[in-house]
Write a protein that holds these residues in place. Structure first.
Motif, mmCIF file in Angstrom:
data_model
loop_
_atom_site.group_PDB
_atom_site.id
_atom_site.type_symbol
_atom_site.label_atom_id
_atom_site.label_comp_id
_atom_site.label_asym_id
_atom_site.label_seq_id
_atom_site.Cartn_x
_atom_site.Cartn_y
_atom_site.Cartn_z
ATOM 1 N N LEU A 184 0.853 -1.191 0.000
ATOM 2 C CA LEU A 184 0.000 0.000 0.000
ATOM 3 C C LEU A 184 0.883 1.233 0.000
ATOM 4 C CD1 LEU A 184 -2.645 -0.984 2.745
ATOM 5 C CD2 LEU A 184 -2.623 -1.558 0.337
ATOM 6 N N PHE A 185 1.093 1.791 -1.157
ATOM 7 C CA PHE A 185 1.955 2.963 -1.275
ATOM 8 C C PHE A 185 1.090 4.185 -1.536
ATOM 9 C CE2 PHE A 185 6.456 1.690 -1.174
ATOM 10 C CZ PHE A 185 6.266 0.340 -0.951
ATOM 11 N N PHE A 186 0.826 4.933 -0.474
ATOM 12 C CA PHE A 186 -0.004 6.134 -0.568
ATOM 13 C C PHE A 186 0.835 7.344 -0.982
ATOM 14 C CE2 PHE A 186 -2.251 3.322 2.313
ATOM 15 C CZ PHE A 186 -3.545 3.413 1.865
ATOM 16 N N ARG B 90 3.393 2.639 2.852
ATOM 17 C CA ARG B 90 4.070 3.940 2.800
ATOM 18 C C ARG B 90 2.991 5.016 2.812
ATOM 19 N NH1 ARG B 90 8.821 5.831 -1.194
ATOM 20 N NH2 ARG B 90 9.904 4.638 0.407
ATOM 21 N N HIS B 91 3.239 6.065 3.598
ATOM 22 C CA HIS B 91 2.227 7.132 3.695
ATOM 23 C C HIS B 91 2.919 8.482 3.890
ATOM 24 C CE1 HIS B 91 -1.300 9.383 5.029
ATOM 25 N NE2 HIS B 91 -1.985 8.451 4.399
ATOM 26 N N PRO B 92 2.376 9.543 3.264
ATOM 27 C CA PRO B 92 3.028 10.856 3.369
ATOM 28 C C PRO B 92 2.982 11.495 4.758
ATOM 29 C CG PRO B 92 0.983 10.999 2.092
ATOM 30 C CD PRO B 92 1.260 9.553 2.308
ATOM 31 N N GLU B 93 2.093 11.003 5.642
ATOM 32 C CA GLU B 93 2.016 11.617 6.975
ATOM 33 C C GLU B 93 2.770 10.798 8.017
ATOM 34 O OE1 GLU B 93 -2.025 12.572 8.352
ATOM 35 O OE2 GLU B 93 -2.527 12.576 6.220
ATOM 36 N N THR C 205 -9.477 6.622 6.221
ATOM 37 C CA THR C 205 -9.490 5.953 4.933
ATOM 38 C C THR C 205 -8.339 4.964 4.825
ATOM 39 O OG1 THR C 205 -10.369 7.976 4.078
ATOM 40 C CG2 THR C 205 -9.735 6.331 2.474
ATOM 41 N N VAL C 206 -7.193 5.344 5.317
ATOM 42 C CA VAL C 206 -6.060 4.429 5.302
ATOM 43 C C VAL C 206 -6.406 3.196 6.124
ATOM 44 C CG1 VAL C 206 -3.618 4.132 5.806
ATOM 45 C CG2 VAL C 206 -4.481 6.368 5.128
ATOM 46 N N TYR C 207 -7.005 3.428 7.272
ATOM 47 C CA TYR C 207 -7.424 2.306 8.104
ATOM 48 C C TYR C 207 -8.390 1.399 7.355
ATOM 49 C CZ TYR C 207 -10.032 -0.352 11.525
ATOM 50 O OH TYR C 207 -10.646 -1.379 12.183
ATOM 51 N N ASP C 208 -9.410 1.995 6.725
ATOM 52 C CA ASP C 208 -10.387 1.180 6.000
ATOM 53 C C ASP C 208 -9.740 0.402 4.858
ATOM 54 O OD1 ASP C 208 -12.571 1.712 7.578
ATOM 55 O OD2 ASP C 208 -13.419 3.256 6.285
ATOM 56 N N THR C 209 -8.822 1.036 4.186
ATOM 57 C CA THR C 209 -8.125 0.347 3.096
ATOM 58 C C THR C 209 -7.325 -0.832 3.626
ATOM 59 O OG1 THR C 209 -7.927 2.440 1.900
ATOM 60 C CG2 THR C 209 -6.496 0.659 1.193
#
Lengths: 312, 312, 312
Positions: free
Chosen positions: A44-46, A101-104, A82-86
């Motif tokens: 999961l690369f956000f 990976r996430h920008p925050e 949303t990240v959690y739901d994904t």
């Protein structure tokens, strides 16, 4: 290990075990039992990534795992929920491991705390990037066979670098001496390591780890003369010549050629930049196999033991 | 072969061997030894593509290879160096073969010259597209069992077509007679082949190979009446009726229906357009297996030999 | 079955067989014979999707099939013909099954009628979404072991929902009593089912199936107060308390938390939302294996039979 989120969480012993496991992977000394039913890993690369994602994808397939390539639209993933739901969706449809990976900062850690499967932090904002750190450690260990007492300089945009952070934690834990080198506005006063001038760094350190200038992380794009930056803060040909005979150059890539480092040094004899990439695959294999083993999802065994078990 | 970059580089014998190998693949007469450790092929498409990329992806999996799907953001790949760094990265993290498409001429060749693994040109700007040419050749050979003396017309936007270029080279090498047919501003004076009017083409040629009008390659989008183009330069129903009894229609697809060719001819009896796509997978299997064999990365053997080796 | 396009096409017996087959997949009672040569399934999503596409991708790999991930650029797929050409291309290059999602109603059905391989409708405009319906049915059946006489409410934007349509058809066929609940402008008068107020729904129905508000399907984005919507038409905590003891909550996801349903109910005890996702993989395995079997492409057999065939 439960998850692999931060280099702050791992003990000296655990890091050493991961370095050793990485070398075992490299030498084919450990092998995964390829699962008979597919074991899925969701990537999961956000945040855009090609290098790290590709490295994980290869590592997964080398372990006999099936990568799931999730491509979020940036627009739909602004909120933590949303990240959690994904993530929860991927768990529900059958993923056995999540690479996020996430920008925050800290989002990956928050999500991990609510999952029933292992999670790997593949970079959270300016937080941490522990698998990049592991591959850096492996590359250093390949060279020096020790960490204790080594002088390692981390050079560049320390303030915005998750690579700097993870490596500073891990190298301290391992007994190395960590120095930073950075232009004043990119220093990070929350991290308690001494700052050296680049000209002092090249003459005293065993490892010169350059950071990528991450234009995308600067709120206002600092307009700077690239050549001027190289001359004042980067690794020029002239500085490389003053490095200690055995000293090596690292860079997490992609390199801004001619900015952090002179173009012609990228593949010079001291450079381990492409070697780092090769090591990255094995480091990620080590982390993933370790997590899947500890969760009882997927086991591996010694190749040598297997041979001993063959009928004679 | 070291790489597969241009139809200018390959001899008549080599092309014939590739055509033969493609037919072997089709008939299951050759089989790959599926590797026990994964062999990765990186598909680096720096230009949008679905058809060619999908074709390579299928061919790779049919050979037991693992495709790596690299999705560059167009913005980050403007400079030649970046393509080199990307290709080198893929090599470093474990790719055994690179398939590269790039919007600029000669970039693929430049990158290939610096790699330590085989490279396939999947289309470079208006340069070449050798695997498309091979599949066209295979489709022609299936029909006529020879190339020598065949009259082949390449019709359309010759100037901007890498398909035209690769086919003109290869067909000349093989002894076919190549003609172009094109509106004046799309003629390419650097290529030494005669131009015929479309009305002469349909009555004299064995193969009518239409090119796609590539709006994206024209600096200024020529505004033209599509119907007018079809009537003046394209394959209308009326012209198709004047074709020689055995003559066939080729098109690299995707087709602009009603522009290069009348909509209702796309799947007519003479059309080999979808057959070309089917052949493309086998042609790419042939090229990849050939390269991997020549580099000693991955071997294949005759299915018939394998049977002979079975215990009796 | 020839294709799987609409819940209107399938008989009560066929649905029951699919539900049974889904449960067999879940329990490992049926197994696919993994093919020795790769069998490809093309996932053609002409509309953004992560959840459904991922679910199909996993289901395909669990069946030993190879997913092909087609990523159309929205710009190039406006016309029906282009979808046809794309589908025909995938068939030509070797796909054995097509999974198609498209923003326009009936496009999938039109394409399917011209293909020589089975096609699954993964959602066509506001038309149908039969695999989503099957997974909903499986989730209901897991709970109640019957459909006849069950009261099922479908709540929300009925007019724009392909999920509502497919479920209303299938549940009627199975003898359940279907109710809709919707704000006036989202009612669909072409479907002959009674509308109930949400407050009546929660007190009388066994299944409360919420629909996602699909902002992207509304020509003009209705500006509405989200909290107001939840209070007037959604599932609040207060309403959940009035539900029958055994009643369950379904939602096709992704959930707009706090709009259709109160945030804290998404994972409450009655919620089967993540269970639906898990079931979706097995439901899609059931549909695909059924189609491939009926077309003679790929066979499966009972795991128990296989064991009986082992040497003793």
């Amino acid at each position: 290990m439960k998850h692999f989120l931060s280099m702050k969480d791992v003990s000296e012993y655990e890091i050493q075990q991961l370095v050793k496991r990485t070398e075992d992977m490299m030498l084919g000394r450990k092998e995964m039992v390829h699962p008979t039913t597919p074991v899925f890993v969701a990537n999961l690369f956000f945040e855009p990534s090609t290098r790290t994602k590709m490295s994980f994808t290869i590592a997964e397939q080398r372990l006999g795992l099936k990568p799931l390539d999730f491509q979020p639209e940036v627009s739909s993933v602004q909120k933590g929920e949303t990240v959690y739901d994904t993530a929860k969706t991927l768990e529900a449809i059958g993923a056995s491991l999540l690479v996020i990976r996430h920008p925050e900062d800290h989002v990956v850690q928050q999500v991990a705390s609510k999952m029933s499967i292992p999670v790997i932090n593949a970079g959270d904002g300016t937080g941490e990037h522990p698998t990049q750190s592991l591959l850096d450690l492996v590359t250093i260990y390949q060279e020096f066979r020790r960490f204790h007492g080594l002088k390692v300089a981390i050079v560049g945009d320390v303030k915005h670098s998750r690579v700097a952070r993870s490596n500073a934690y891990a190298l301290s834990t391992l007994g190395a001496k960590v120095y930073f080198s950075s232009k004043p506005e990119w220093q990070d006063q929350t991290l308690d390591f001494p700052y050296l001038d680049i000209d002092e760094v090249v003459e005293t350190c065993d490892v010169v780890m350059l950071l990528r200038i991450q234009h995308e992380r600067h709120d206002q794009r600092q307009s700077f003369e690239q050549t001027e930056y190289l001359l004042n803060y980067g690794l020029t040909v002239e500085r490389e010549k003053r490095m200690k005979p055995h000293a090596i150059i690292l860079h997490p890539a992609p390199v801004n050629r001619g900015v952090e480092i002179d173009d012609c040094l990228v593949e010079c004899e001291r450079s381990r930049i492409f070697k780092q990439m090769t090591n990255g695959v094995y480091a990620r294999m080590a982390v993933m196999s370790n997590l899947l083993e500890d969760w009882g999802i997927h086991n591996e065994y010694q190749a040598s033991e297997r041979e001993a078990l063959q009928p004679q």
